[in-house]
Design an enzyme around this catalytic site. Sequence first.
Site, PDB file in Angstrom:
ATOM      1  N   GLU A 103      -3.279  -2.630   2.917  1.00 43.43           N
ATOM      2  CA  GLU A 103      -4.381  -2.163   3.775  1.00 43.43           C
ATOM      3  C   GLU A 103      -5.488  -1.530   2.945  1.00 43.43           C
ATOM      4  O   GLU A 103      -6.668  -1.653   3.264  1.00 43.43           O
ATOM      5  CB  GLU A 103      -3.830  -1.199   4.841  1.00 43.43           C
ATOM      6  CG  GLU A 103      -3.028  -1.965   5.888  1.00 43.43           C
ATOM      7  CD  GLU A 103      -1.843  -1.224   6.479  1.00 43.43           C
ATOM      8  OE1 GLU A 103      -1.783   0.017   6.369  1.00 43.43           O
ATOM      9  OE2 GLU A 103      -0.960  -1.899   7.048  1.00 43.43           O
ATOM     10  N   ASN A 125       6.134   5.147   5.728  1.00 42.56           N
ATOM     11  CA  ASN A 125       4.680   5.195   5.579  1.00 42.56           C
ATOM     12  C   ASN A 125       4.098   5.379   6.977  1.00 42.56           C
ATOM     13  O   ASN A 125       4.063   4.444   7.764  1.00 42.56           O
ATOM     14  CB  ASN A 125       4.190   3.887   4.941  1.00 42.56           C
ATOM     15  CG  ASN A 125       2.679   3.815   4.863  1.00 42.56           C
ATOM     16  OD1 ASN A 125       1.994   4.787   5.167  1.00 42.56           O
ATOM     17  ND2 ASN A 125       2.166   2.664   4.457  1.00 42.56           N
ATOM     18  N   GLU A 133       5.632  -6.184  -0.203  1.00 45.79           N
ATOM     19  CA  GLU A 133       5.258  -6.240   1.204  1.00 45.79           C
ATOM     20  C   GLU A 133       4.431  -7.496   1.449  1.00 45.79           C
ATOM     21  O   GLU A 133       3.223  -7.501   1.185  1.00 45.79           O
ATOM     22  CB  GLU A 133       4.417  -5.008   1.586  1.00 45.79           C
ATOM     23  CG  GLU A 133       5.131  -3.691   1.395  1.00 45.79           C
ATOM     24  CD  GLU A 133       4.576  -2.599   2.311  1.00 45.79           C
ATOM     25  OE1 GLU A 133       5.396  -1.922   2.936  1.00 45.79           O
ATOM     26  OE2 GLU A 133       3.347  -2.444   2.413  1.00 45.79           O
ATOM     27  N   LYS A 154       1.143   5.913   7.821  1.00 44.38           N
ATOM     28  CA  LYS A 154      -0.233   5.384   7.939  1.00 44.38           C
ATOM     29  C   LYS A 154      -1.118   6.404   8.668  1.00 44.38           C
ATOM     30  O   LYS A 154      -0.914   7.605   8.525  1.00 44.38           O
ATOM     31  CB  LYS A 154      -0.212   4.006   8.603  1.00 44.38           C
ATOM     32  CG  LYS A 154       0.736   3.037   7.875  1.00 44.38           C
ATOM     33  CD  LYS A 154       0.599   1.606   8.279  1.00 44.38           C
ATOM     34  CE  LYS A 154       1.591   0.749   7.492  1.00 44.38           C
ATOM     35  NZ  LYS A 154       1.488  -0.675   7.776  1.00 44.38           N
ATOM     36  N   SER A 174       7.735  -5.164   8.760  1.00 44.09           N
ATOM     37  CA  SER A 174       8.537  -5.303   9.985  1.00 44.09           C
ATOM     38  C   SER A 174      10.023  -5.074   9.756  1.00 44.09           C
ATOM     39  O   SER A 174      10.862  -5.732  10.371  1.00 44.09           O
ATOM     40  CB  SER A 174       8.287  -6.666  10.630  1.00 44.09           C
ATOM     41  OG  SER A 174       6.922  -6.805  10.979  1.00 44.09           O
ATOM     42  N   GLY A 220       3.437  -5.198  10.211  1.00 48.72           N
ATOM     43  CA  GLY A 220       3.002  -4.864  11.568  1.00 48.72           C
ATOM     44  C   GLY A 220       2.939  -6.063  12.503  1.00 48.72           C
ATOM     45  O   GLY A 220       2.376  -5.976  13.588  1.00 48.72           O
ATOM     46  N   HIS A 256      -1.459  -0.184  -1.433  1.00 49.27           N
ATOM     47  CA  HIS A 256      -1.014  -0.806  -0.179  1.00 49.27           C
ATOM     48  C   HIS A 256      -2.003  -1.905   0.207  1.00 49.27           C
ATOM     49  O   HIS A 256      -3.210  -1.778  -0.017  1.00 49.27           O
ATOM     50  CB  HIS A 256      -0.924   0.255   0.920  1.00 49.27           C
ATOM     51  CG  HIS A 256      -0.207  -0.239   2.129  1.00 49.27           C
ATOM     52  ND1 HIS A 256      -0.808  -1.058   3.058  1.00 49.27           N
ATOM     53  CD2 HIS A 256       1.075  -0.074   2.537  1.00 49.27           C
ATOM     54  CE1 HIS A 256       0.075  -1.359   3.994  1.00 49.27           C
ATOM     55  NE2 HIS A 256       1.224  -0.772   3.699  1.00 49.27           N
TER      56      HIS A 256
END
Length: 256
Positions: free
Chosen positions: A99, A11, A169, A13, A215, A175, A97
């Site tokens: 985000e 991904n 996730e 992003k 991560s 991250g 996702h």
Amino acid sequence: MSSRKKLIAGNWKMNKTSADAVALVQEIVAEVGRVTETEIVVCPPFTALECVGKKLEGSTVKLGAQNMHPEASGAYTGEISAGMLRSIFATHVILGHSERRTYFHETDQFINQKVLVALKNQLKPILCVGETLAERESGSTLKVVQTQVEACLEGVSKELATSVVIAYEPVWAIGTGKVATTAQAQEVHAFIRSLLIKLFGDAVAQKIRILYGGSMKPANAPELLAQKDIDGGLIGGAALETRSFVDLVNAAVAAG
Ligand code: 13P
């Protein structure tokens, strides 16, 4: 060894211009473009989808988008439809996702509409679920994940369910460099498998891939990928560099 083929998805992003994306994908294809033991998907930003797709021609690496809108067309400024993704030969689409849930307020119901539309258009959804740190600390991880999985898969038929990929996730691991322990990850993956068994029956549930994301790096991947219900990874930061992405693919091949 699992009967499910492992899947490594990158991904990217909101990273890489088209030129940078082409440079990266060319290196990826040169290194792992003939791998068949593990499925590989790259998900560049919308602006780079088409040029990256062209570089994937003749390789085994597949093209995924990071989002889409459930409507087929119309007045939805800034959005992209399933048909548009299909027209440039995307095969996968990341949906829900964290985000998108956090910054763009996407709900389970909206994500569910997208999942159904993606499947109707022969796009494989990579459906993301996962708890925040506060939810984990309050002991509600499994409840949160259950609500997300059940709501986002509402109305998916048994026949189409095998095309769904789930990505667990944990939001606190994305991250941050904080990876879930293998025990934490496997616990949630096994729980998701049990939910899939209830929804679709054992035979179908055993075919659905459940990826870990957060991560994931070449150093921690072998242990994660050795877990019974971890069928691959959805990779953020480590997917932006050829070496680390290729090493993750190789770890998945080795894990079988
Ligand atoms: P990182 O690998 O950078 O933690 O990102 C994970 C992720 O969000 C993939 O979708």
